[in-house]
Design a protein around this motif. Structure first.
Motif, PDB file in Angstrom:
ATOM      1  N   LYS A 246       0.820  -1.212   0.000  1.00  0.00           N
ATOM      2  CA  LYS A 246       0.000   0.000   0.000  1.00  0.00           C
ATOM      3  C   LYS A 246       0.856   1.264   0.000  1.00  0.00           C
ATOM      4  CE  LYS A 246      -4.172  -1.577   2.499  1.00  0.00           C
ATOM      5  NZ  LYS A 246      -4.941  -1.394   3.770  1.00  0.00           N
ATOM      6  N   ASN A 247       0.281   2.325  -0.540  1.00  0.00           N
ATOM      7  CA  ASN A 247       0.913   3.640  -0.494  1.00  0.00           C
ATOM      8  C   ASN A 247       0.265   4.436   0.630  1.00  0.00           C
ATOM      9  OD1 ASN A 247       2.304   6.005  -1.128  1.00  0.00           O
ATOM     10  ND2 ASN A 247       0.736   6.645  -2.615  1.00  0.00           N
ATOM     11  N   PHE A 248       1.035   4.807   1.648  1.00  0.00           N
ATOM     12  CA  PHE A 248       0.524   5.594   2.764  1.00  0.00           C
ATOM     13  C   PHE A 248       0.178   6.998   2.275  1.00  0.00           C
ATOM     14  CE2 PHE A 248       0.598   8.331   6.416  1.00  0.00           C
ATOM     15  CZ  PHE A 248       0.135   7.560   7.467  1.00  0.00           C
ATOM     16  N   VAL A 249      -1.005   7.506   2.678  1.00  0.00           N
ATOM     17  CA  VAL A 249      -1.408   8.864   2.314  1.00  0.00           C
ATOM     18  C   VAL A 249      -1.829   9.629   3.569  1.00  0.00           C
ATOM     19  CG1 VAL A 249      -2.075   8.312  -0.045  1.00  0.00           C
ATOM     20  CG2 VAL A 249      -3.761   8.090   1.781  1.00  0.00           C
ATOM     21  N   PHE A 250      -1.722  10.954   3.503  1.00  0.00           N
ATOM     22  CA  PHE A 250      -1.936  11.782   4.694  1.00  0.00           C
ATOM     23  C   PHE A 250      -3.329  12.400   4.720  1.00  0.00           C
ATOM     24  CE2 PHE A 250       2.563  11.371   4.069  1.00  0.00           C
ATOM     25  CZ  PHE A 250       3.059  11.206   5.357  1.00  0.00           C
ATOM     26  N   ASP A 251      -4.335  11.551   4.642  1.00  0.00           N
ATOM     27  CA  ASP A 251      -5.703  12.009   4.804  1.00  0.00           C
ATOM     28  C   ASP A 251      -6.482  10.901   5.504  1.00  0.00           C
ATOM     29  OD1 ASP A 251      -6.887  10.201   2.743  1.00  0.00           O
ATOM     30  OD2 ASP A 251      -5.767  11.452   1.343  1.00  0.00           O
ATOM     31  N   HIS A 252      -7.792  11.019   5.560  1.00  0.00           N
ATOM     32  CA  HIS A 252      -8.584  10.061   6.322  1.00  0.00           C
ATOM     33  C   HIS A 252      -8.534   8.646   5.746  1.00  0.00           C
ATOM     34  CE1 HIS A 252     -10.248  12.916   9.141  1.00  0.00           C
ATOM     35  NE2 HIS A 252     -10.561  13.743   8.153  1.00  0.00           N
ATOM     36  N   ARG A 253      -8.104   8.495   4.491  1.00  0.00           N
ATOM     37  CA  ARG A 253      -8.000   7.150   3.911  1.00  0.00           C
ATOM     38  C   ARG A 253      -6.818   6.386   4.489  1.00  0.00           C
ATOM     39  NH1 ARG A 253      -6.766   8.042  -1.858  1.00  0.00           N
ATOM     40  NH2 ARG A 253      -5.679   9.833  -0.957  1.00  0.00           N
ATOM     41  N   ARG A 254      -5.764   7.105   4.788  1.00  0.00           N
ATOM     42  CA  ARG A 254      -4.504   6.595   5.351  1.00  0.00           C
ATOM     43  C   ARG A 254      -3.666   5.778   4.367  1.00  0.00           C
ATOM     44  NH1 ARG A 254      -7.557   5.562  10.302  1.00  0.00           N
ATOM     45  NH2 ARG A 254      -7.124   7.227  11.782  1.00  0.00           N
ATOM     46  N   ALA A 255      -4.287   5.130   3.398  1.00  0.00           N
ATOM     47  CA  ALA A 255      -3.503   4.336   2.448  1.00  0.00           C
ATOM     48  C   ALA A 255      -4.304   4.035   1.192  1.00  0.00           C
ATOM     49  CB  ALA A 255      -3.038   3.029   3.092  1.00  0.00           C
ATOM     50  N   GLU A 256      -3.572   3.785   0.106  1.00  0.00           N
ATOM     51  CA  GLU A 256      -4.163   3.321  -1.155  1.00  0.00           C
ATOM     52  C   GLU A 256      -3.559   1.963  -1.485  1.00  0.00           C
ATOM     53  OE1 GLU A 256      -4.781   7.472  -3.620  1.00  0.00           O
ATOM     54  OE2 GLU A 256      -2.823   6.497  -3.707  1.00  0.00           O
ATOM     55  N   LYS A 257      -4.383   1.004  -1.851  1.00  0.00           N
ATOM     56  CA  LYS A 257      -3.867  -0.326  -2.200  1.00  0.00           C
ATOM     57  C   LYS A 257      -3.284  -0.287  -3.609  1.00  0.00           C
ATOM     58  CE  LYS A 257      -6.121  -4.038  -1.015  1.00  0.00           C
ATOM     59  NZ  LYS A 257      -7.109  -5.156  -0.982  1.00  0.00           N
ATOM     60  N   ILE A 258      -2.000  -0.626  -3.724  1.00  0.00           N
ATOM     61  CA  ILE A 258      -1.328  -0.627  -5.018  1.00  0.00           C
ATOM     62  C   ILE A 258      -1.195  -2.053  -5.548  1.00  0.00           C
ATOM     63  CG2 ILE A 258       0.682   0.129  -6.309  1.00  0.00           C
ATOM     64  CD1 ILE A 258      -0.956   2.381  -4.969  1.00  0.00           C
ATOM     65  N   SER A 259      -0.879  -2.989  -4.663  1.00  0.00           N
ATOM     66  CA  SER A 259      -0.849  -4.407  -5.048  1.00  0.00           C
ATOM     67  C   SER A 259      -1.588  -5.207  -3.983  1.00  0.00           C
ATOM     68  CB  SER A 259       0.598  -4.905  -5.183  1.00  0.00           C
ATOM     69  OG  SER A 259       1.166  -5.171  -3.909  1.00  0.00           O
ATOM     70  N   GLU A 260      -1.822  -6.462  -4.246  1.00  0.00           N
ATOM     71  CA  GLU A 260      -2.560  -7.309  -3.306  1.00  0.00           C
ATOM     72  C   GLU A 260      -1.686  -7.807  -2.156  1.00  0.00           C
ATOM     73  OE1 GLU A 260      -5.822  -7.772  -3.385  1.00  0.00           O
ATOM     74  OE2 GLU A 260      -5.875  -6.428  -5.128  1.00  0.00           O
ATOM     75  N   ASP A 261      -0.393  -7.533  -2.219  1.00  0.00           N
ATOM     76  CA  ASP A 261       0.530  -8.022  -1.198  1.00  0.00           C
ATOM     77  C   ASP A 261       0.331  -7.297   0.130  1.00  0.00           C
ATOM     78  OD1 ASP A 261       2.619  -9.610  -3.071  1.00  0.00           O
ATOM     79  OD2 ASP A 261       2.068  -7.713  -4.019  1.00  0.00           O
ATOM     80  N   VAL A 262       0.352  -8.066   1.218  1.00  0.00           N
ATOM     81  CA  VAL A 262       0.330  -7.492   2.574  1.00  0.00           C
ATOM     82  C   VAL A 262       1.704  -7.772   3.172  1.00  0.00           C
ATOM     83  CG1 VAL A 262      -0.734  -7.534   4.858  1.00  0.00           C
ATOM     84  CG2 VAL A 262      -2.143  -7.875   2.814  1.00  0.00           C
ATOM     85  N   ILE A 263       2.528  -6.723   3.301  1.00  0.00           N
ATOM     86  CA  ILE A 263       3.917  -6.938   3.700  1.00  0.00           C
ATOM     87  C   ILE A 263       4.184  -6.549   5.152  1.00  0.00           C
ATOM     88  CG2 ILE A 263       4.679  -6.567   1.322  1.00  0.00           C
ATOM     89  CD1 ILE A 263       5.743  -3.818   2.231  1.00  0.00           C
ATOM     90  N   ALA A 264       3.170  -6.024   5.846  1.00  0.00           N
ATOM     91  CA  ALA A 264       3.346  -5.607   7.238  1.00  0.00           C
ATOM     92  C   ALA A 264       2.604  -6.561   8.172  1.00  0.00           C
ATOM     93  CB  ALA A 264       2.841  -4.181   7.423  1.00  0.00           C
TER      94      ALA A 264
END
Length: 343
Positions: A246-264
């Motif tokens: 995911k790409n972390f974003v600085f609003d109420h969404r907090r993140a955008e999914k870029i790939s299906e991978d969960v790496i955290a």
């Protein structure tokens, strides 16, 4: 003349729901000498408040850094009036990968010393002598070059949930922290390696590339438009996506999914998870990763201590907060001894 918000976030959310119209989340930045940031700030507030634009905007003598939510049916008017500002004409607008009508609930235009807190003295180097901008296709090609060192210019809590394959991800709390660490780590390769940088929307790399060229790096490259623009080009041109997670974003969404991978991982139980939340204890508000099971068990809190406070009557919670400042944990996102599975 109104130069401040008159509605609370809750009231604004209700109005957005009632309107039932789509909004666009977007961002842009521009470095330009602004003689009177306060005057420019006031102009922007009046202009955008009339257009029902919401968001978080920083204005400084060096330029502007804006993250916005714009009514979709007002976008053309917004763009026309933006282009009427000389240094913002045809500025690149990074449209969010995932849209959310409530990404921002207030219009906040603030005057700051810098549009990004880099801690640098800009008078000591040429901030306009920047690195080579790369499109997504060119970025992928250079990323595959064995002579390239790709560096994530974001903070630890951003890269933890997503980053480019093979990128160096400094374990830092601030952008400024990463600058010296990267220079030290790559000091033997200032002339023989390609320094390839990226960040969310490109603004951090803009300053970092000039700084590293000043420090003697010969081959400096940056991803134009950052991760947001990269994803748009990858989708539009059918390119191979090299960003994982995911790409972390600085609003109420907090993140955008870029790939299906969960790496955290969930910071409380260790299960695969990449969902950031803020601790429900208002006196803490720590940003951390929490899975659904732990969210239910801990009531959205980061620790049992915070959970106990969260369950107190509201007035008792207010009393506990009286005369104290929020914990530094808020600003050291994801840094707390109570998080057992923090990488």
């Amino acid at each position: 003349m109104q130069l401040y918000n008159t509605l609370s976030a809750k009231e604004r959310a209700t109005l957005i729901e009632q309107a039932g119209k789509q909004r666009l989340t977007l961002s842009f930045y521009a470095y330009s000498k602004i003689g009177n940031p306060t005057l420019f700030r006031n102009h922007l507030f009046v202009l955008w408040n009339e257009q029902d634009v919401l968001g978080r905007i920083y204005v400084a003598h060096e330029g502007i850094n804006a993250q916005l939510s714009v009514p979709a049916d007002n976008f053309n008017e917004f763009k026309t009036k933006l282009d009427a500002i000389p240094f913002l004409e045809n500025v690149r607008l990074n449209i969010a990968v995932e849209q959310d009508n409530k990404s921002f609930l207030k219009l906040k235009v603030k005057v700051r010393d810098k549009i990004v807190a880099d801690g640098l003295n800009d008078d000591t180097f040429d901030v306009t002598n920047i690195g080579v901008h790369l499109k997504a296709k060119e970025f992928n090609e250079l990323l595959a070059d064995p002579n390239t060192v790709c560096v994530d210019m974001r903070n630890h809590y951003e890269s933890e949930i997503g980053h480019f394959d093979g990128a160096v991800t400094p374990d830092v709390d601030t952008f400024r922290d990463s600058l010296d660490i990267i220079e030290e780590d790559l000091k033997e390769h200032k002339e023989d390696k390609n320094l390839l940088m990226y960040c969310t929307g490109g603004i951090r790399c803009e300053k970092a590339s000039a700084y590293y060229k000043h420090k003697g790096f010969k081959n400096v490259f940056q991803l134009e438009g950052g991760i947001i623009e990269y994803v748009r080009q990858v989708n539009e041109e059918k390119l191979e996506n090299k960003f994982v997670g995911k790409n972390f974003v600085f609003d109420h969404r907090r993140a955008e999914k870029i790939s299906e991978d969960v790496i955290a991982n969930c910071h409380q139980c260790g299960t695969p998870c990449d969902t950031h939340v803020n601790c429900e204890n208002e006196a803490c508000h720590l940003l951390f990763i929490q899975c659904d099971a732990c969210k239910e068990k801990m009531q959205g809190c980061c620790s049992e201590q915070c959970q106990e406070v969260h369950n107190l009557p509201f007035e008792e919670q207010k009393e506990l907060r009286k005369g104290t400042h929020n914990s530094n944990k808020i600003f050291k996102k994801g840094r707390s001894e109570v998080l057992k599975f923090k990488k």
